[in-house]
Design an enzyme around this catalytic site. Structure first.
Site, PDB file in Angstrom:
ATOM      1  CD  GLU A 153      -3.052  -1.068   2.195  1.00 20.81           C
ATOM      2  OE1 GLU A 153      -4.144  -1.586   1.981  1.00 20.81           O
ATOM      3  OE2 GLU A 153      -2.760  -0.489   3.280  1.00 20.81           O
ATOM      4  CD  GLU A 172      -4.566  -5.884   2.051  1.00 23.32           C
ATOM      5  OE1 GLU A 172      -5.356  -5.186   2.735  1.00 23.32           O
ATOM      6  OE2 GLU A 172      -3.336  -5.794   2.148  1.00 23.32           O
TER       7      GLU A 172
END
Length: 647
Positions: free
Chosen positions: A168, A325
């Protein structure tokens, strides 16, 4: 899908993806696996439950740096060897992380200069994650050394299917570092962009407020200041920040490309945000990956997820992407973390597949006992296997495995597209503008939603992309636009395209300097109008439209120069227009119509462009994926209560 960006060493992107697909056999299913949090007894149960759930891919090692290198240079991978061997033995492929997402505490102790600094001078510290300065050569050196060790050890491991760099990027430190190292890196970036101080002074309009620079060392990052910062300085700092993080990614990828040229490389993007220029990033990735967390409490979250998936698909011109995710149920980081009601997770997962995902992965496999994310749901909850969540996880795994032909199938190209440009996004949301209500993501959603409600696919395309395959191009709030891009938009319409542009477009160039000649100077001829004045509405304000409905957020004084009004305000002034240009048509919205009126306008534009809509009830979505042998796989998702009949 091969181009100059697809070739890395002896193995092209298609070869690398073939390696991944061969390891999987069907859509990837699984999630983040953190065995270091558990003991041997749990590991044995994990193997059994993964078989039950149909897991074929586990992401391992995301936050394992401190365990893999407990002291500088003292690498320990013995604990990981057994886990990867066990996964391989049970037929589970591995997406192996480079472990660099969160440095160990010893790095901050030995090298506090690697810690990021906020705009007000506050230095951030360990105890969370991503506590590193993207420009720090010390951090990059330690990170690359770790990646070399991991890649050498596991290059030929039978479980290795995919590399996962970092985690991320831009989630926490996208623009947070204002240390001296970052300032010097910013100088180097500015020198490469402008060459001379004179060129920088011109681009930054530094004669305003006596900001002219006579030496590079006078330039700082945009730290806390008495009033508005220089707009172009802020804009360039956002460009620089995206590029610096991308250089961190590249530094690790170079190692992986050299040591494992056959294994594809990715990193996971956070829910669509303005932090990183994702079109630039995607050129460096073998496959795009995305983390999706729609809020169960938000009725618009389903549409916003669909838009995000269209963005991910567009980053590599229609290539399938990976849902890296999502949450089986609740997350832990909102103010109020609602659960996903029964069947919601299944519908959300199939929605991602319908929009081009080749995987359905979760954070995480087993719910943690401690730490900041212990209340974040997982495939195996605290309650274990005898839970609704695990039963739904098992059901979904069986459904996905039953459709192996979906793996690698390509989403059908849409007839409509929406232009999204990150530098424009950064410029649009600067301070000292006519209205703080002009927000890029809000505008993109408002333009995308009517097509979504009509179950009309919409691709998301960059400013430098090829728009010629599309009958219809939506351009919301293109405030900052280079003349080259403006010329391409004019040529698109002149060649027969249908364009819908919204207000506050064509205002400044790529340096945030106003295009002279009357708003919107580069589009006046295309749109057949000019804007005399902006008149943004007060908070919550609306203007009544002549035929019913309301204009919201914004209004402006439109002077017609060949365009015809399609919407007017109650007093007769033009609110939206249509103009023939060459062989095409340019539509313009001078306000944000209410949702029903916006749908009516988009339907009219769509029909004018010849873009088809399937005959489906509201809340039933349909998307098509095409296999390598040309078969069309149609996916329909019904979120209505009860049953529905479709042809």
């Amino acid at each position: 899908m091969t181009d100059e960006h697809n070739q890395f060493g002896p193995h092209g992107r298609e070869d690398r993806l073939a390696h991944l697909y061969a390891k999987l056999g069907s859509l990837a299913y699984g999630g983040d696996y953190n065995p270091e949090q558990w003991g041997p007894e749990t590991h044995a149960e994990d193997a059994e439950l993964m078989r039950t759930a149909g897991v074929n891919l586990a992401t391992v090692g995301i936050f394992s740096w401190a365990k893999a290198e407990p002291a500088p240079g003292a690498y320990d991978f013995g604990w990981l060897d057994g886990h990867l061997d066990r996964l391989a033995e049970h037929g589970t492929a591995v997406c192996l992380a480079t472990m660099t997402a969160s440095p160990p505490a010893w790095l901050a102790r030995l090298h506090p200069e690697t810690l990021p600094v906020l705009a007000d001078g506050t230095r951030l510290h360990p105890g969370s994650r991503q506590h590193w300065c993207p420009s720090s050569p010390v951090f990059r050196t330690y990170a690359v050394r770790l990646v070399e060790q991991v890649a050498k050890r596991y290059a030929d491991h039978p479980a290795l299917a995919l590399w996962h760099i970092g985690n991320e990027f831009g989630c926490h430190i996208s623009r947070h570092c204002h240390c001296e190292v970052s300032r010097q890196a910013f100088h180097r970036w500015l020198r490469a962009r402008y060459g001379t101080l004179e060129a920088l002074n011109s681009a930054w309009s530094t004669d305003f407020w006596s900001q002219r620079y006579g030496d590079w060392d006078e330039i700082h990052t945009p730290r806390t200041a008495p009033s508005f910062r220089n707009p172009t300085q802020q804009l360039d700092y956002l460009r620089f920040s995206s590029d610096e993080l991308l250089d961190c990614y590249r530094a690790e990828k170079v190692v992986l490309d050299e040591l494992t040229p056959h294994v594809p490389v990715t990193t996971n993007f956070v829910p669509v945000a303005k932090t990183l220029d994702l079109f630039t990033w995607a050129r460096e990735m073998d496959v795009v990956s995305y983390d999706s967390y729609p809020d169960p409490h938000d009725p618009d979250a389903v549409h916003e997820a669909a838009f995000s998936y269209d963005v991910m698909r567009g980053l590599r011109d229609g290539q399938p992407w990976l849902l890296m995710e999502q949450a089986p149920s609740a997350v832990n980081w909102r103010t109020r973390n609602g659960r996903k009601v029964p069947d919601r997770m299944r519908l959300d997962s199939w929605q991602a597949v319908a929009h081009g995902a080749d995987s359905v992965l979760f954070f995480q496999w087993r719910q943690s006992r401690g730490g900041a994310e212990k209340f974040h749901s997982a495939m195996v909850p605290h309650g274990g296997r005898d839970t609704r969540i695990f039963r739904e996880v098992t059901q979904l795994g069986a459904e996905l495995a039953a459709h192996p032909d979906l793996l690698g199938s390509v989403p059908e190209r849409a007839e409509a597209a929406l232009l999204l440009d990150w530098p424009n996004w950064w410029a649009l949301e600067q301070d000292a503008h006519p209205s703080a209500d002009t927000r890029m993501l809000d505008a993109a959603h408002a333009h995308h939603r009517p097509l979504y409600d009509a179950s009309v696919p919409c691709d998301v395309v960059p400013a430098d992309g090829d728009w010629s395959p599309y009958k219809m191009l939506l351009v919301p709030n293109l405030y900052s636009v280079a003349e080259e891009t403006a010329a391409r938009l004019r040529a698109y319409v002149a060649a027969g395209g249908t364009l819908l542009m919204s207000y506050f477009s064509g205002i400044t160039d790529e340096h945030d300097r106003v295009h002279l000649g009357g708003y919107p100077a580069p589009f006046r001829e295309l749109l057949g109008l000019r804007i005399e004045e902006f008149d943004p509405l007060p908070e919550g304000g609306t203007l009544r439209l002549g035929g019913g409905g309301e204009g919201t957020l914004w209004s402006e004084e439109i002077i017609l120069e060949g365009a015809a009004p399609i919407l007017t305000y109650a007093d007769g002034r033009p609110a939206a227009t249509r103009h023939r240009y060459g062989r095409g048509t340019a539509w313009y919205l001078g306000t944000r119509p209410d949702p029903l009126t916006m749908r009516a306008v988009l339907d009219r534009v769509r029909l004018d462009a010849g873009v088809r809509a399937p005959d489906l009830p509201l809340d039933v979505q349909e998307r098509t994926r095409i296999t390598a042998d040309g078969r069309r796989l149609r996916i329909r998702i019904d979120r209505r209560e009860g049953t529905v009949t479709v042809s």
